[in-house]
Design a protein around this motif. Structure first.
Motif, PDB file in Angstrom:
ATOM      1  N   SER A 198       0.866  -1.362   0.078  1.00  0.00           N
ATOM      2  CA  SER A 198      -0.006  -0.073  -0.100  1.00  0.00           C
ATOM      3  C   SER A 198       0.725   1.241  -0.040  1.00  0.00           C
ATOM      4  O   SER A 198       0.599   2.103  -0.989  1.00  0.00           O
ATOM      5  CB  SER A 198      -0.875   0.004   1.172  1.00  0.00           C
ATOM      6  OG  SER A 198      -1.954  -1.062   1.221  1.00  0.00           O
ATOM      7  N   PRO A 199       1.998   1.361   0.855  1.00  0.00           N
ATOM      8  CA  PRO A 199       2.645   2.488   0.663  1.00  0.00           C
ATOM      9  C   PRO A 199       3.610   2.789  -0.363  1.00  0.00           C
ATOM     10  O   PRO A 199       3.605   3.841  -1.024  1.00  0.00           O
ATOM     11  CB  PRO A 199       3.431   2.366   2.066  1.00  0.00           C
ATOM     12  CG  PRO A 199       3.078   1.630   3.072  1.00  0.00           C
ATOM     13  CD  PRO A 199       2.220   0.794   1.963  1.00  0.00           C
ATOM     14  N   VAL A 200       3.875   1.697  -1.004  1.00  0.00           N
ATOM     15  CA  VAL A 200       4.802   1.405  -2.157  1.00  0.00           C
ATOM     16  C   VAL A 200       3.657   2.133  -3.181  1.00  0.00           C
ATOM     17  O   VAL A 200       4.056   3.169  -3.936  1.00  0.00           O
ATOM     18  CB  VAL A 200       5.291   0.234  -2.520  1.00  0.00           C
ATOM     19  CG1 VAL A 200       5.835   0.150  -3.830  1.00  0.00           C
ATOM     20  CG2 VAL A 200       6.163  -0.162  -1.298  1.00  0.00           C
ATOM     21  N   GLY A 209      -2.886 -10.330  -1.668  1.00  0.00           N
ATOM     22  CA  GLY A 209      -2.737  -9.321  -0.959  1.00  0.00           C
ATOM     23  C   GLY A 209      -1.796  -8.013  -1.103  1.00  0.00           C
ATOM     24  O   GLY A 209      -2.188  -6.982  -1.179  1.00  0.00           O
ATOM     25  N   PHE A 210      -0.693  -8.699  -1.770  1.00  0.00           N
ATOM     26  CA  PHE A 210       0.216  -7.499  -2.319  1.00  0.00           C
ATOM     27  C   PHE A 210      -0.510  -6.887  -3.724  1.00  0.00           C
ATOM     28  O   PHE A 210      -0.412  -5.565  -3.705  1.00  0.00           O
ATOM     29  CB  PHE A 210       1.435  -8.189  -2.718  1.00  0.00           C
ATOM     30  CG  PHE A 210       2.609  -7.215  -3.068  1.00  0.00           C
ATOM     31  CD1 PHE A 210       3.643  -6.770  -2.032  1.00  0.00           C
ATOM     32  CD2 PHE A 210       2.623  -6.823  -4.393  1.00  0.00           C
ATOM     33  CE1 PHE A 210       4.449  -5.744  -2.417  1.00  0.00           C
ATOM     34  CE2 PHE A 210       3.767  -5.832  -4.763  1.00  0.00           C
ATOM     35  CZ  PHE A 210       4.689  -5.343  -3.783  1.00  0.00           C
ATOM     36  N   THR A 231      -4.154   2.588   4.388  1.00  0.00           N
ATOM     37  CA  THR A 231      -4.392   1.482   3.947  1.00  0.00           C
ATOM     38  C   THR A 231      -3.555   0.284   4.636  1.00  0.00           C
ATOM     39  O   THR A 231      -3.941  -0.713   4.865  1.00  0.00           O
ATOM     40  CB  THR A 231      -4.364   1.260   2.531  1.00  0.00           C
ATOM     41  OG1 THR A 231      -4.907   2.199   1.830  1.00  0.00           O
ATOM     42  CG2 THR A 231      -4.546  -0.218   2.026  1.00  0.00           C
ATOM     43  N   ALA A 232      -2.286   0.799   4.816  1.00  0.00           N
ATOM     44  CA  ALA A 232      -1.283  -0.103   5.443  1.00  0.00           C
ATOM     45  C   ALA A 232      -1.588  -0.536   6.982  1.00  0.00           C
ATOM     46  O   ALA A 232      -1.614  -1.263   7.550  1.00  0.00           O
ATOM     47  CB  ALA A 232       0.168   0.506   5.542  1.00  0.00           C
ATOM     48  N   SER A 233      -2.116   0.818   7.652  1.00  0.00           N
ATOM     49  CA  SER A 233      -2.776   0.642   9.245  1.00  0.00           C
ATOM     50  C   SER A 233      -3.941  -0.584   8.963  1.00  0.00           C
ATOM     51  O   SER A 233      -3.983  -1.338   9.987  1.00  0.00           O
ATOM     52  CB  SER A 233      -3.230   1.917   9.661  1.00  0.00           C
ATOM     53  OG  SER A 233      -4.376   2.225   8.971  1.00  0.00           O
ATOM     54  N   GLY A 234      -4.715  -0.541   7.973  1.00  0.00           N
ATOM     55  CA  GLY A 234      -5.840  -1.324   7.865  1.00  0.00           C
ATOM     56  C   GLY A 234      -5.285  -2.878   7.431  1.00  0.00           C
ATOM     57  O   GLY A 234      -5.916  -3.827   8.195  1.00  0.00           O
ATOM     58  N   SER A 235      -4.156  -2.909   6.721  1.00  0.00           N
ATOM     59  CA  SER A 235      -3.733  -4.195   6.292  1.00  0.00           C
ATOM     60  C   SER A 235      -2.970  -4.975   7.550  1.00  0.00           C
ATOM     61  O   SER A 235      -3.158  -6.001   7.885  1.00  0.00           O
ATOM     62  CB  SER A 235      -2.481  -4.075   5.271  1.00  0.00           C
ATOM     63  OG  SER A 235      -3.055  -3.691   4.173  1.00  0.00           O
ATOM     64  N   ALA A 236      -2.331  -3.932   8.499  1.00  0.00           N
ATOM     65  CA  ALA A 236      -1.830  -4.305   9.778  1.00  0.00           C
ATOM     66  C   ALA A 236      -2.857  -4.991  10.624  1.00  0.00           C
ATOM     67  O   ALA A 236      -2.829  -6.099  11.387  1.00  0.00           O
ATOM     68  CB  ALA A 236      -1.116  -3.443  10.354  1.00  0.00           C
TER      69      ALA A 236
END
Length: 452
Positions: A92-94, A144-145, A392-397
């Motif tokens: 997500s951050p990428v 997921g990626f 999105t990364a926080s949601g993925s975590a």
């Protein structure tokens, strides 16, 4: 000043602006309006198709895992489901940073290609002679990626809509996701950012809120199949069918909620809906706590009972004869004897489970859409790719930790401890929302450009 505020509220973040131009004086042409909404609708379709693919797989992961690898247990299920979110958290951050400096179609095409290849791998994880569960783990991680493109989609929609359009557009995005659960071209323009700093406290708080709402829904969708198989002695096929129907019904419910949010947010505001949604979720998990004197069926109780000395050989033969053939094909049903809590924890009645599911189905979509709608408004008129990537990364975590948390706690201590801890987490989030409530306002409102 009032007209300036209205123009600011109606101005999209992305537009044909040049450096030094007055940001609020540019009128959008009809061609540009049609172009950006055509792009937004394409992204709606992308979200819908991604959600369809996810919903097709999620309910069948546990039975599929048990079928391809007999060494896999409920704890490993948590890691398989979490691997999807781990891949999404990394990507997500990428993808968000990529979309800030390059045309957004590039990360979208790459991510979708990865998703297609990963799903093909998932379809054939049963082929290798051994270690099948690890192939599934890798496949779900790659899927997921590819799903990291959600950051790009939300970033574009946030940038291509005005404040007036934002809530409706975000609700439509979530509605497309919900519809996908039921059914199983952008450029980076230079934007002159108005003076003023982003409220970093509000940004961090919103990330925490988004983490929690994804965390609790991830653990709910993870545990629903093992829970119903343990509590109601459902077979694998029954669990996939019945739980699929339940989640599809929740998808319909979420779709209705997303549509209603558009009207409700205009009357009471996004913050009130977010807070109310968390309260409803807390009530849902509180209802899910086990009570009463009725205990679940133990998985091996028939075999155990035949070992009683008073049981004759003839009675054993009659018992085996009366057992349906399908039961032997399906394997044992009920709460596994290896889970010690099965002997002393009351079962969760079906009415409890369904009531809880309905309430969670109301609270989750309300919190979901309001959290990232508020987030995009807090950030204000600037490229949001990186910020949306972190959201999105926080949601993925959350989707990594949620399945692992619930699978470990549920297996070791049972539903009473698991859902009590969830209630505590939700209550702490409600307290956090109360503390930062006044800071969760749009960038333009905070800097006095628009009256709230």
């Amino acid at each position: 000043m009032a007209s300036l505020g209205l123009e600011a509220e109606q101005e999209p973040l992305l537009g044909d602006r040049t450096t030094g131009s007055r940001e609020w004086d540019i009128l959008e042409t009809e061609d540009h309006y049609k172009s950006r909404w055509r792009s937004i609708r394409i992204l709606y379709l992308t979200m819908f198709l991604s959600s369809v693919g996810f919903s097709i797989v999620i309910m069948s992961i546990w039975p599929y895992l048990q079928k391809i690898d007999q060494t896999a247990d409920a704890s490993f299920l948590g890691w398989v489901i979490a691997s999807f979110s781990l891949g999404q958290m990394v990507a997500s951050p990428v993808f968000g940073l990529w979309s800030n400096y390059r045309p957004r179609k590039e990360p979208l095409i790459i991510s979708l290609s990865i998703s297609v290849a990963a799903n093909c791998l998932y379809a054939y994880v049963h082929v290798p002679a051994s270690h099948n569960k690890y192939y599934m783990l890798v496949a779900r991680g790659l899927v997921g990626f590819g799903a990291g493109n959600v950051a790009v989609i939300r970033s574009y929609i946030a940038g291509a809509t005005s404040l007036q359009e934002r809530t409706s557009s975000m609700a439509n995005t979530s509605a497309c996701q919900a519809l996908g659960f039921i059914l199983g071209p952008a450029s980076t323009d230079e934007v002159q950012v108005p003076q003023g700093n982003i409220d970093q406290v509000a940004v961090v708080a919103t990330n925490i809120v988004f983490f929690v709402i994804l965390f609790i829904f991830a653990l709910f969708e993870t545990i629903v199949t093992p829970l119903t198989m343990d509590m109601y002695a459902w077979t694998r096929e029954q669990a996939v069918l019945y739980d699929g129907i339940i989640l599809a019904a929740l998808g319909v419910e979420a779709l209705i909620i997303f549509m209603g949010i558009k009207l409700l947010s205009k009357k009471i505001g996004e913050r009130a809906i977010l807070l109310g949604g968390f309260i409803v979720v807390w009530v849902g998990f509180f209802i899910l706590l086990p009570w009463g004197n009725h205990f679940p069926k133990i998985q091996w109780e028939d075999l155990h009972n035949t070992s009683i000395p008073n049981t004759t050989f003839g009675e054993i033969i009659i018992t085996l004869w009366k057992s349906p053939k399908e039961d032997h094909n399906e394997g044992p049903t009920g709460c596994p004897i290896g889970q010690a809590w099965c002997f002393y924890t009351p079962m969760i009645h079906l009415a409890q489970f369904l009531t809880s599911a309905v309430l969670i189905g109301i609270g989750y979509p309300s919190c979901n859409v309001m959290s990232y709608t508020l987030y995009s408004k807090i950030l204000g008129p600037k490229p949001q790719g990186v910020y949306m990537g972190w959201l999105t990364a926080s949601g993925s975590a959350a989707r990594i930790l949620g399945p692992v948390f619930i699978s470990q706690v549920y297996t070791s201590w049972g539903p009473r401890w698991a859902f009590s801890l969830v209630c505590g987490i939700v209550m702490l989030t409600i307290i956090l929302l109360g503390v930062v409530y006044r800071r969760l306002v749009a960038f333009s409102v905070r800097h006095g450009r628009i009256q709230e």
